[in-house]
Design a protein around this motif. Structure first.
Motif, short mmCIF file in Angstrom:
data_model
loop_
_atom_site.label_atom_id
_atom_site.label_comp_id
_atom_site.label_asym_id
_atom_site.label_seq_id
_atom_site.Cartn_x
_atom_site.Cartn_y
_atom_site.Cartn_z
N LEU A 124 72.11 9.62 17.61
CA LEU A 124 71.92 10.35 18.88
C LEU A 124 70.98 9.59 19.82
O LEU A 124 71.24 9.52 21.03
CB LEU A 124 71.38 11.76 18.62
CG LEU A 124 72.42 12.82 18.28
CD1 LEU A 124 71.74 14.12 17.89
CD2 LEU A 124 73.39 13.04 19.42
N TYR A 128 72.01 8.45 23.50
CA TYR A 128 71.26 8.82 24.71
C TYR A 128 70.91 7.58 25.51
O TYR A 128 71.02 7.56 26.74
CB TYR A 128 69.99 9.60 24.36
CG TYR A 128 70.23 11.02 23.89
CD1 TYR A 128 71.07 11.87 24.60
CD2 TYR A 128 69.62 11.51 22.75
CE1 TYR A 128 71.29 13.18 24.18
CE2 TYR A 128 69.82 12.81 22.32
CZ TYR A 128 70.66 13.64 23.03
OH TYR A 128 70.87 14.92 22.61
N PRO A 135 67.36 13.36 26.19
CA PRO A 135 67.90 14.66 25.78
C PRO A 135 67.55 15.80 26.75
O PRO A 135 68.38 16.66 27.02
CB PRO A 135 67.25 14.90 24.40
CG PRO A 135 66.93 13.52 23.91
CD PRO A 135 66.63 12.70 25.13
N ASP A 136 66.34 15.76 27.31
CA ASP A 136 65.93 16.81 28.24
C ASP A 136 66.68 16.75 29.57
O ASP A 136 66.66 17.72 30.33
CB ASP A 136 64.42 16.75 28.49
CG ASP A 136 63.61 17.10 27.25
OD1 ASP A 136 64.17 17.75 26.34
OD2 ASP A 136 62.43 16.73 27.20
N LEU A 138 69.86 16.49 29.76
CA LEU A 138 71.16 17.14 29.53
C LEU A 138 70.97 18.64 29.42
O LEU A 138 69.94 19.12 28.95
CB LEU A 138 71.79 16.61 28.25
CG LEU A 138 72.03 15.10 28.16
CD1 LEU A 138 72.59 14.74 26.80
CD2 LEU A 138 72.95 14.63 29.27
N THR A 140 72.15 22.41 27.86
CA THR A 140 72.42 22.85 26.49
C THR A 140 73.85 22.53 26.07
O THR A 140 74.09 22.08 24.95
CB THR A 140 72.14 24.36 26.36
OG1 THR A 140 70.79 24.60 26.76
CG2 THR A 140 72.35 24.85 24.95
N GLU A 142 75.85 20.14 27.19
CA GLU A 142 76.06 18.70 27.01
C GLU A 142 75.43 18.21 25.70
O GLU A 142 76.03 17.40 24.98
CB GLU A 142 75.47 17.93 28.20
CG GLU A 142 76.24 18.15 29.49
CD GLU A 142 75.51 17.64 30.71
OE1 GLU A 142 76.21 17.25 31.67
OE2 GLU A 142 74.25 17.61 30.71
N ARG A 143 74.23 18.71 25.39
CA ARG A 143 73.61 18.33 24.11
C ARG A 143 74.44 18.83 22.94
O ARG A 143 74.62 18.13 21.94
CB ARG A 143 72.18 18.89 24.02
CG ARG A 143 71.18 18.11 24.84
CD ARG A 143 69.73 18.46 24.50
NE ARG A 143 69.43 19.87 24.60
CZ ARG A 143 69.08 20.52 25.70
NH1 ARG A 143 68.97 19.85 26.84
NH2 ARG A 143 68.81 21.81 25.68
N LEU A 146 77.50 16.52 22.46
CA LEU A 146 77.16 15.27 21.76
C LEU A 146 76.92 15.52 20.28
O LEU A 146 77.39 14.75 19.44
CB LEU A 146 75.92 14.63 22.39
CG LEU A 146 76.11 13.92 23.72
CD1 LEU A 146 74.79 13.34 24.20
CD2 LEU A 146 77.16 12.84 23.63
N ALA A 147 76.20 16.59 19.95
CA ALA A 147 75.94 16.90 18.54
C ALA A 147 77.24 17.21 17.81
O ALA A 147 77.44 16.78 16.67
CB ALA A 147 74.96 18.07 18.43
#
Length: 192
Positions: A124, A128, A135-136, A138, A140, A142-143, A146-147
């Protein structure tokens, strides 16, 4: 603790311990690997192991860090984004193939949730960086995307044998998941 003696006829003890780790992980679950088995396979004593590593978890963590170089996830993302994989180029790069196969081992059936989490977190961070976002930056959703994508990819890679790595990469590029990954990464890079 004094430094172990170096035998010029063999690879250094640290390299032998690391090689033994990969051999044993390919043969048995991580939870069944012991310091004694590693020392026996590497032909070192326990003190030599502890000279280089504080524990089996330390060895495993260092191997995750050394294996998941930024290049592996970047090649994967680039292949997915372009829709093409040049297997001849990858076949000519033994370091890439070794690391790719080791990632398959790290997330495969012999692994542990802790090791898989380490691989996921490292990947990750590379992703990024590749999309040029923190991460901040993006939201919720979008995160979560990716996860979710990474979880799916790690599950696919974990199901592969180490000998199937190049074909796995090529087949992943041509799946719906591969197309979704390419679309998501392209969108995230543009919106950054």
């Amino acid at each position: 603790m004094s430094r172990p003696c170096r035998d010029a006829a063999r690879p250094p003890a640290r390299e032998r311990v690391e090689a033994a780790f990969w051999e044993l992980l390919s043969e048995r679950p991580y939870r069944e690997i012991t310091i004694a088995a590693l020392a026996r396979r590497a032909q070192v004593n326990h003190n030599t192991f502890y000279y280089h590593f504080t524990s089996l978890a330390d060895l495993a963590g260092q191997q995750v860090d050394r294996t998941l170089t930024p290049r592996v996830p970047q090649v994967l993302i680039s292949a997915l984004a372009s829709g093409a994989v040049d297997l001849r180029q990858l076949d000519a790069d033994p370091e890439f193939l070794t690391n790719f196969r080791r990632i398959c081992l790290l997330v495969g059936p012999h692994s542990t949730p802790w090791i898989i989490d380490q691989v996921r977190d490292s990947a990750l961070q590379v992703w990024y960086s590749w999309i040029g976002r923190e991460p901040d930056d993006l939201n919720t959703s979008e995160r979560a995307q990716l996860a979710f994508i990474l979880g799916g990819m790690l599950a696919i890679l974990g199901d592969q044998t180490t000998n199937g790595a190049p074909a796995t990469l090529e087949s992943l590029v041509h799946t719906e998941l591969g197309k979704a990954v390419a679309t998501t990464f392209t969108r995230l890079r543009r919106s950054g």
